[in-house]
Design an enzyme around this catalytic site. Structure first.
Site, PDB file in Angstrom:
ATOM      1  N   ALA A  22       0.831  -1.210   0.000  1.00  0.00           N
ATOM      2  CA  ALA A  22       0.000   0.000   0.000  1.00  0.00           C
ATOM      3  C   ALA A  22       0.866   1.260   0.000  1.00  0.00           C
ATOM      4  CB  ALA A  22      -0.944  -0.006   1.197  1.00  0.00           C
ATOM      5  N   GLY A  25       1.840   1.571  -3.502  1.00  0.00           N
ATOM      6  CA  GLY A  25       0.635   1.816  -4.288  1.00  0.00           C
ATOM      7  C   GLY A  25       0.089   3.222  -4.137  1.00  0.00           C
ATOM      8  N   ASP A  26       0.238   3.795  -2.958  1.00  0.00           N
ATOM      9  CA  ASP A  26      -0.209   5.165  -2.725  1.00  0.00           C
ATOM     10  C   ASP A  26       0.521   6.114  -3.676  1.00  0.00           C
ATOM     11  OD1 ASP A  26      -1.461   7.377  -1.203  1.00  0.00           O
ATOM     12  OD2 ASP A  26       0.576   7.712  -0.452  1.00  0.00           O
ATOM     13  N   GLY A  27       1.828   5.970  -3.779  1.00  0.00           N
ATOM     14  CA  GLY A  27       2.613   6.822  -4.661  1.00  0.00           C
ATOM     15  C   GLY A  27       2.313   6.575  -6.130  1.00  0.00           C
TER      16      GLY A  27
END
Length: 141
Positions: A22, A25-27
Site C-alpha cells: 500500500a 501503491g499510494d505513490g
C-alpha cells in the site's frame, strides 16, 4: 497512456506486507492520477493539486472498491483482502475507518501490480477505478 515502468524492485512482491504494498501503491496511484490530469491539458498547479486530491483521497478511492471486486482474479482478490486487513494507526478525519481500509486495499493492489511489472493490468484497474468514481459522482436519474 504511455507504457513505462520505473520499477527497480528486485524481490518478490508476494513476500511484502500489505502495508508495504500500500505504501508503494499510494505513490503509484497518485502519479497515475497526476499523469491523467496532465493529459487533459495545461492548467494552474493549484487547480491540478485540487483535482488530484479529489481522486486520491481515501473516500474517493473507496467508492470503487465494491465494483472492483468483480473484475479481479483470485490472486488480485487475495492482495485486496490482505490490504483491507491492514491495521491503521491513524485514520484521516476526512474519511471513515471502512473507507480508509478499502482505500488501503486498493493501494496494496496497485502497489502489487506495479512491483510485479504488470503495467497493462495496472492501467486497466486504474481506468476502472476512475470510471467507477465518475459513475458514482454523476447525478443518478
Amino acid at each position: 497512456m504511455a507504457t513505462h515502468n520505473l520499477n527497480t524492485f528486485e524481490g518478490d512482491p508476494k513476500n511484502l506486507s500489505a502495508a508495504a504494498l500500500a505504501f508503494v501503491g499510494d505513490g503509484v496511484f497518485e502519479l497515475l492520477v497526476r499523469e491523467k490530469l496532465l493529459s487533459k491539458g495545461s492548467m494552474p498547479a493549484g487547480k491540478l493539486h485540487s483535482l488530484a486530491v479529489e481522486k486520491v483521497k481515501a473516500s474517493a478511492q473507496a467508492k470503487a472498491y465494491p465494483a472492483l471486486e468483480n473484475i479481479l482474479d483470485r490472486e488480485e482478490l487475495d492482495i485486496l483482502r490482505r490490504g483491507r486487513n491492514v491495521k491503521a494507526a491513524m485514520v484521516p478525519k476526512s474519511c471513515t475507518h471502512a473507507e480508509y481500509r478499502m482505500a488501503t486495499a486498493i493501494e496494496a493492489l496497485v502497489g502489487y501490480l506495479y512491483l510485479c511489472g504488470r503495467i497493462d493490468r495496472l492501467q486497466e484497474v486504474f481506468a476502472f477505478i476512475l470510471s467507477e468514481q465518475r459513475r458514482l459522482e454523476s447525478p443518478q436519474d
